[in-house]
Design an enzyme around this catalytic site. Structure first.
Site, PDB file in Angstrom:
ATOM      1  CG  LEU A  16     -11.506  -5.727   4.721  1.00 39.29           C
ATOM      2  CD1 LEU A  16     -12.440  -6.311   5.804  1.00 39.29           C
ATOM      3  CD2 LEU A  16     -10.171  -5.949   5.163  1.00 39.29           C
ATOM      4  CG  ASP A  59      -7.971  -4.772  -4.487  1.00 35.27           C
ATOM      5  OD1 ASP A  59      -6.774  -4.757  -3.926  1.00 35.27           O
ATOM      6  OD2 ASP A  59      -8.656  -3.843  -4.885  1.00 35.27           O
ATOM      7  CE1 TYR A  61      -5.753   2.613  -5.882  1.00 34.83           C
ATOM      8  CE2 TYR A  61      -6.071   3.134  -8.234  1.00 34.83           C
ATOM      9  CZ  TYR A  61      -5.362   2.433  -7.336  1.00 34.83           C
ATOM     10  OH  TYR A  61      -4.889   1.208  -7.400  1.00 34.83           O
TER      11      TYR A  61
HETATM   12  C1  GLA Z   1      -6.515  -0.514  -4.202  1.00 34.78           C
HETATM   13  C2  GLA Z   1      -6.385  -1.090  -5.278  1.00 34.78           C
HETATM   14  C3  GLA Z   1      -5.202  -1.955  -5.836  1.00 34.78           C
HETATM   15  C4  GLA Z   1      -3.987  -1.173  -5.165  1.00 34.78           C
HETATM   16  C5  GLA Z   1      -4.351  -0.872  -3.670  1.00 34.78           C
HETATM   17  C6  GLA Z   1      -3.123   0.303  -3.176  1.00 34.78           C
HETATM   18  O1  GLA Z   1      -6.897  -1.521  -3.199  1.00 34.78           O
HETATM   19  O2  GLA Z   1      -7.641  -1.752  -5.888  1.00 34.78           O
HETATM   20  O3  GLA Z   1      -5.224  -2.302  -7.003  1.00 34.78           O
HETATM   21  O4  GLA Z   1      -3.269  -0.355  -5.937  1.00 34.78           O
HETATM   22  O5  GLA Z   1      -5.591   0.049  -3.512  1.00 34.78           O
HETATM   23  O6  GLA Z   1      -1.853  -0.782  -2.976  1.00 34.78           O
END
Ligand code: GLA
Length: 382
Positions: free
Chosen positions: A123, A170, A219
């Site tokens: 979150l 985010d 990621y």
């Molecule tokens: C994380 C990253 C965001 C985005 C999402 C995937 O939350 O912080 O910037 O890339 O993953 O959509």
């Protein structure tokens, strides 16, 4: 306010300013932000709240109700930290980015961070710490920053100080959230706007508490694969601005050059972009059924093409989408663990999810936590 007395207790002074910033749900647009696509998210009414007070020396002292270890560092020695003080990188990153942008800082500060957002639940408590700190710093050092710039600073803190190559989803949602609304971000132009939530819909979040140990490197790997795919496509089409602007035909034509993995990642990005656009059309037409289909299709694409899902998330989506009152569900955020978000009508309750929780616990050994998330206001001073 509770934070005022906590601050007095810890630092022996009254806080000069209190600021807060919400967590976020990623509604749809998975891994599109750093690929220049459109994304939809929402701020939720769970917050990181910070209190700040000036110091007369050059020290920075950070205390958090969620962390045992306090951080203490000299203004002149602000560098990324590791180990159990690394939680300090979010506020320190914000300080560094704002100082680099010209914020005048001569003396240090005390900062208390409190949190009613579940940490590690996908979150985005990290963006919330950044934004709340940003507003507190801007007030303390008389350095006005608008919402858009605050979101950009937050992302820069992640990218350049924390070392996470994220996009702006985010921080943008935390800055621009509004109760009853989704946040739409055009990530190429950094343009932010709001769209009303479809009438009578609700968010339910199922947190697996699973966090892959390599989540950050996974990621970063996805980000890298996308950048490589973009560069390969741009060789054929120098006009291509980013991966989200590519067409499926372009991907087909470059399939061999891309290789199997990069082709799948790129196909996810291109199709996800189409799903966000279709969701925007459905939002304008008030169609939660069509929106729900896009959400679930997004999850399936994460599972099969972007490969950022996991067994637990797949289980939750497969089961929850069969339940009455559920329009659709998907992993929300970076993936490789974290949470599933379901869009439901008002008939869905925690009671409805009891069997699902029991089945999940039977298979995986622990129960997911369930939470009825309401949309909330964006970041700012209190
Ligand atoms: C994380 C990253 C965001 C985005 C999402 C995937 O939350 O912080 O910037 O890339 O993953 O959509």
């Amino acid at each position: 306010m509770l934070i005022t007395s906590q601050f007095k207790e810890k630092f022996g002074q009254t806080p000069a300013f209190i600021a807060r910033a919400p967590g976020r749900l990623e509604f749809i647009g998975n891994h599109l932000d750093y690929n220049g696509g459109p994304v939809l998210g929402a701020a939720i009414d769970r917050y990181v709240t910070v209190a700040i007070g000036p110091r007369t020396d050059d020290r920075i002292v950070l205390v958090s109700d969620a962390q045992e270890v306090r951080v203490e560092i000299a203004l002149s020695a602000v560098v990324p930290l590791s180990g159990d003080v690394s939680w300090g990188n979010y506020p320190l990153g914000m300080l560094k980015v704002m100082c680099d942008a010209g914020m005048p800082v001569e003396k240090g500060f005390n900062l208390l961070v409190t949190n009613d957002l579940p940490i590690g639940a996908g979150l985005s408590s990290s963006a919330a710490i950044e934004l709340a700190t940003g507003y507190a710093l801007s007030a303390l050092y008389h350095y006005p920053v608008n919402r858009k710039q605050m979101a950009i600073f937050g992302r820069a803190a992640e990218n350049t100080f924390v070392g996470m190559p994220c996009g702006i989803l985010d921080q943008g949602c935390s800055a621009f959230g509004q109760a009853g609304s989704l946040v739409l971000i055009d990530c190429t132009k950094n343009e932010f706007s709001n769209r009303a939530m479809p009438d009578g819909t609700h968010f339910w979040v199922f947190n697996t508490h699973k966090k892959h140990a390599l989540i950050d490197s996974f990621y970063a790997t996805r980000n890298k694969e996308c950048m490589e795919a973009t560069a390969i496509l741009q060789k054929k089409n120098p006009e291509l601005a980013n991966l989200a602007s590519a067409t499926e035909a372009e991907l087909e034509a470059a399939k061999e050059n891309l290789g199997a993995e990069r082709y799948k990642r790129a196909l996810h990005v291109v199709r996800e972009t189409a799903r966000v656009r279709d969701t925007l059309a459905a939002l304008a037409a008030g169609g939660p059924v069509r929106i729900g289909k896009n959400l679930t299709a997004s999850h399936e694409s994460s599972r099969d093409l972007f490969e950022n899902s996991c067994e637990e998330l797949d289980f939750l989506v497969a089961h929850v989408t069969k339940m009455p009152g559920v329009f659709g569900a998907r992993l929300s955020g970076g993936g490789f663990g974290g949470a599933v978000m379901a869009l439901t009508d008002g008939s869905f309750t925690a009671e409805s999810a009891k069997q699902l929780v029991a089945d999940y616990a039977g298979k995986f050994g622990n129960a997911p936590s369930i939470f009825h998330a309401k949309t909330g206001a964006g970041a700012g001073l209190l």
